[in-house]
Design a protein around this motif. Structure first.
Motif, PDB file in Angstrom:
ATOM      1  N   LYS A 259     -23.883  -6.642 -41.102  1.00 15.43           N
ATOM      2  CA  LYS A 259     -22.869  -6.794 -40.059  1.00 15.43           C
ATOM      3  C   LYS A 259     -23.528  -7.166 -38.739  1.00 15.43           C
ATOM      4  O   LYS A 259     -23.706  -6.321 -37.860  1.00 15.43           O
ATOM      5  CB  LYS A 259     -22.095  -5.493 -39.880  1.00 15.43           C
ATOM      6  CG  LYS A 259     -21.290  -5.090 -41.084  1.00 15.43           C
ATOM      7  CD  LYS A 259     -20.564  -3.796 -40.837  1.00 15.43           C
ATOM      8  CE  LYS A 259     -19.741  -3.385 -42.030  1.00 15.43           C
ATOM      9  NZ  LYS A 259     -19.090  -2.096 -41.809  1.00 15.43           N
ATOM     10  N   GLY A 260     -23.890  -8.401 -38.598  1.00 20.22           N
ATOM     11  CA  GLY A 260     -24.462  -8.857 -37.340  1.00 20.22           C
ATOM     12  C   GLY A 260     -23.381  -9.268 -36.365  1.00 20.22           C
ATOM     13  O   GLY A 260     -22.214  -9.408 -36.722  1.00 20.22           O
ATOM     14  N   ASP A 261     -23.776  -9.420 -35.124  1.00 15.55           N
ATOM     15  CA  ASP A 261     -22.860  -9.924 -34.112  1.00 15.55           C
ATOM     16  C   ASP A 261     -22.677 -11.420 -34.308  1.00 15.55           C
ATOM     17  O   ASP A 261     -23.537 -12.089 -34.875  1.00 15.55           O
ATOM     18  CB  ASP A 261     -23.413  -9.634 -32.718  1.00 15.55           C
ATOM     19  CG  ASP A 261     -23.498  -8.137 -32.443  1.00 15.55           C
ATOM     20  OD1 ASP A 261     -22.717  -7.375 -33.049  1.00 15.55           O
ATOM     21  OD2 ASP A 261     -24.342  -7.731 -31.628  1.00 15.55           O
ATOM     22  N   PRO A 262     -21.561 -11.966 -33.831  1.00 13.43           N
ATOM     23  CA  PRO A 262     -21.369 -13.414 -33.985  1.00 13.43           C
ATOM     24  C   PRO A 262     -22.452 -14.172 -33.234  1.00 13.43           C
ATOM     25  O   PRO A 262     -22.977 -13.679 -32.226  1.00 13.43           O
ATOM     26  CB  PRO A 262     -19.995 -13.669 -33.370  1.00 13.43           C
ATOM     27  CG  PRO A 262     -19.652 -12.456 -32.600  1.00 13.43           C
ATOM     28  CD  PRO A 262     -20.461 -11.326 -33.132  1.00 13.43           C
ATOM     29  N   PRO A 263     -22.820 -15.354 -33.708  1.00 14.70           N
ATOM     30  CA  PRO A 263     -23.861 -16.124 -33.031  1.00 14.70           C
ATOM     31  C   PRO A 263     -23.434 -16.499 -31.621  1.00 14.70           C
ATOM     32  O   PRO A 263     -22.245 -16.675 -31.344  1.00 14.70           O
ATOM     33  CB  PRO A 263     -24.039 -17.368 -33.898  1.00 14.70           C
ATOM     34  CG  PRO A 263     -22.904 -17.386 -34.837  1.00 14.70           C
ATOM     35  CD  PRO A 263     -22.288 -16.026 -34.872  1.00 14.70           C
ATOM     36  N   ARG A 264     -24.422 -16.605 -30.745  1.00 16.87           N
ATOM     37  CA  ARG A 264     -24.124 -16.997 -29.371  1.00 16.87           C
ATOM     38  C   ARG A 264     -23.665 -18.448 -29.343  1.00 16.87           C
ATOM     39  O   ARG A 264     -24.140 -19.282 -30.093  1.00 16.87           O
ATOM     40  CB  ARG A 264     -25.372 -16.881 -28.498  1.00 16.87           C
ATOM     41  CG  ARG A 264     -25.776 -15.476 -28.274  1.00 16.87           C
ATOM     42  CD  ARG A 264     -26.892 -15.344 -27.286  1.00 16.87           C
ATOM     43  NE  ARG A 264     -27.750 -16.515 -27.220  1.00 16.87           N
ATOM     44  CZ  ARG A 264     -28.865 -16.561 -26.526  1.00 16.87           C
ATOM     45  NH1 ARG A 264     -29.266 -15.537 -25.855  1.00 16.87           N
ATOM     46  NH2 ARG A 264     -29.596 -17.659 -26.494  1.00 16.87           N
ATOM     47  N   ARG A 265     -22.726 -18.702 -28.436  1.00 18.12           N
ATOM     48  CA  ARG A 265     -22.282 -20.085 -28.264  1.00 18.12           C
ATOM     49  C   ARG A 265     -23.310 -20.817 -27.413  1.00 18.12           C
ATOM     50  O   ARG A 265     -23.920 -20.233 -26.524  1.00 18.12           O
ATOM     51  CB  ARG A 265     -20.926 -20.119 -27.571  1.00 18.12           C
ATOM     52  CG  ARG A 265     -19.823 -19.519 -28.395  1.00 18.12           C
ATOM     53  CD  ARG A 265     -18.516 -19.602 -27.655  1.00 18.12           C
ATOM     54  NE  ARG A 265     -18.640 -19.036 -26.316  1.00 18.12           N
ATOM     55  CZ  ARG A 265     -18.084 -17.907 -25.936  1.00 18.12           C
ATOM     56  NH1 ARG A 265     -17.358 -17.225 -26.774  1.00 18.12           N
ATOM     57  NH2 ARG A 265     -18.248 -17.459 -24.711  1.00 18.12           N
ATOM     58  N   LYS A 266     -23.483 -22.080 -27.666  1.00 19.86           N
ATOM     59  CA  LYS A 266     -24.410 -22.862 -26.860  1.00 19.86           C
ATOM     60  C   LYS A 266     -23.911 -22.913 -25.429  1.00 19.86           C
ATOM     61  O   LYS A 266     -22.733 -23.103 -25.173  1.00 19.86           O
ATOM     62  CB  LYS A 266     -24.555 -24.271 -27.415  1.00 19.86           C
ATOM     63  CG  LYS A 266     -25.257 -24.285 -28.742  1.00 19.86           C
ATOM     64  CD  LYS A 266     -25.607 -25.675 -29.161  1.00 19.86           C
ATOM     65  CE  LYS A 266     -26.297 -25.586 -30.500  1.00 19.86           C
ATOM     66  NZ  LYS A 266     -27.179 -26.620 -30.782  1.00 19.86           N
ATOM     67  N   GLY A 267     -24.832 -22.699 -24.506  1.00 22.23           N
ATOM     68  CA  GLY A 267     -24.480 -22.763 -23.097  1.00 22.23           C
ATOM     69  C   GLY A 267     -23.856 -21.502 -22.558  1.00 22.23           C
ATOM     70  O   GLY A 267     -23.418 -21.467 -21.423  1.00 22.23           O
ATOM     71  N   SER A 268     -23.847 -20.413 -23.358  1.00 25.57           N
ATOM     72  CA  SER A 268     -23.194 -19.199 -22.889  1.00 25.57           C
ATOM     73  C   SER A 268     -24.164 -18.231 -22.214  1.00 25.57           C
ATOM     74  O   SER A 268     -23.769 -17.169 -21.786  1.00 25.57           O
ATOM     75  CB  SER A 268     -22.521 -18.486 -24.054  1.00 25.57           C
ATOM     76  OG  SER A 268     -23.492 -18.022 -24.968  1.00 25.57           O
ATOM     77  N   HIS A 269     -25.434 -18.605 -22.133  1.00 29.95           N
ATOM     78  CA  HIS A 269     -26.395 -17.706 -21.500  1.00 29.95           C
ATOM     79  C   HIS A 269     -26.318 -17.795 -19.974  1.00 29.95           C
ATOM     80  O   HIS A 269     -25.800 -18.750 -19.427  1.00 29.95           O
ATOM     81  CB  HIS A 269     -27.814 -18.028 -21.965  1.00 29.95           C
ATOM     82  CG  HIS A 269     -28.289 -19.378 -21.523  1.00 29.95           C
ATOM     83  ND1 HIS A 269     -27.881 -20.532 -22.146  1.00 29.95           N
ATOM     84  CD2 HIS A 269     -29.100 -19.754 -20.526  1.00 29.95           C
ATOM     85  CE1 HIS A 269     -28.440 -21.566 -21.536  1.00 29.95           C
ATOM     86  NE2 HIS A 269     -29.187 -21.118 -20.553  1.00 29.95           N
ATOM     87  N   ARG A 270     -26.839 -16.776 -19.328  1.00 31.68           N
ATOM     88  CA  ARG A 270     -26.813 -16.751 -17.866  1.00 31.68           C
ATOM     89  C   ARG A 270     -27.856 -17.716 -17.323  1.00 31.68           C
ATOM     90  O   ARG A 270     -28.932 -17.861 -17.892  1.00 31.68           O
ATOM     91  CB  ARG A 270     -27.127 -15.349 -17.371  1.00 31.68           C
ATOM     92  CG  ARG A 270     -26.079 -14.364 -17.775  1.00 31.68           C
ATOM     93  CD  ARG A 270     -26.263 -13.014 -17.148  1.00 31.68           C
ATOM     94  NE  ARG A 270     -27.631 -12.607 -16.976  1.00 31.68           N
ATOM     95  CZ  ARG A 270     -28.034 -11.364 -16.877  1.00 31.68           C
ATOM     96  NH1 ARG A 270     -27.145 -10.407 -16.916  1.00 31.68           N
ATOM     97  NH2 ARG A 270     -29.286 -11.057 -16.714  1.00 31.68           N
TER      98      ARG A 270
END
Length: 123
Positions: A105-116
């Motif tokens: 049960k991993g977290d959903p993958p990060r969306r591209k460009g969603s980092h700070r």
């Protein structure tokens, strides 16, 4: 674990985020339970980063023999919350994160460009 390619490969595995860290877990093809730690300069100066690494190392030494996934690479990536977080609380969070990883049960993958954005690149 110590080569850059191992850390990059782990980035394609299971991801479990917690307030103090992000746990990455990926099968390593029979190489046993291995671990790696990433603490970027964004976390603080060298003294702070080394303290976080020592704390993470101790947490992993304690948790991986029993709770770690067999034949997996485990990577802890420090988050801002790691610096002042209670050690026992981080241990509980690591146990919970390893349990979620065992269950797949991993977290959903990060969306591209969603980092700070970095400090120097803010607009």
């Amino acid at each position: 674990m110590g080569q850059r390619k191992d850390f990059l490969a782990a980035n394609h595995g299971l991801r479990v985020a917690r307030p103090a860290f992000v746990l990455l877990a990926r099968a390593n093809g029979g190489l046993g339970k291995r671990y790696g730690i990433t603490v970027t300069k964004r976390i603080g100066n060298a003294v702070v980063r080394n303290r976080v690494k020592r704390r993470f190392r101790e947490l992993l030494w304690d948790a991986l023999p029993e709770a770690g996934l067999p034949d997996h690479d485990h990577v802890l990536i420090a988050r801002d919350g790691a610096v002042g977080r209670d050690f026992a609380k981080m241990g509980d969070e690591l146990s919970a994160a390893l349990q979620r990883a065992r269950e797949g049960k991993g977290d959903p993958p990060r969306r591209k460009g969603s980092h700070r954005p970095r400090k120097g690149n803010r607009k």
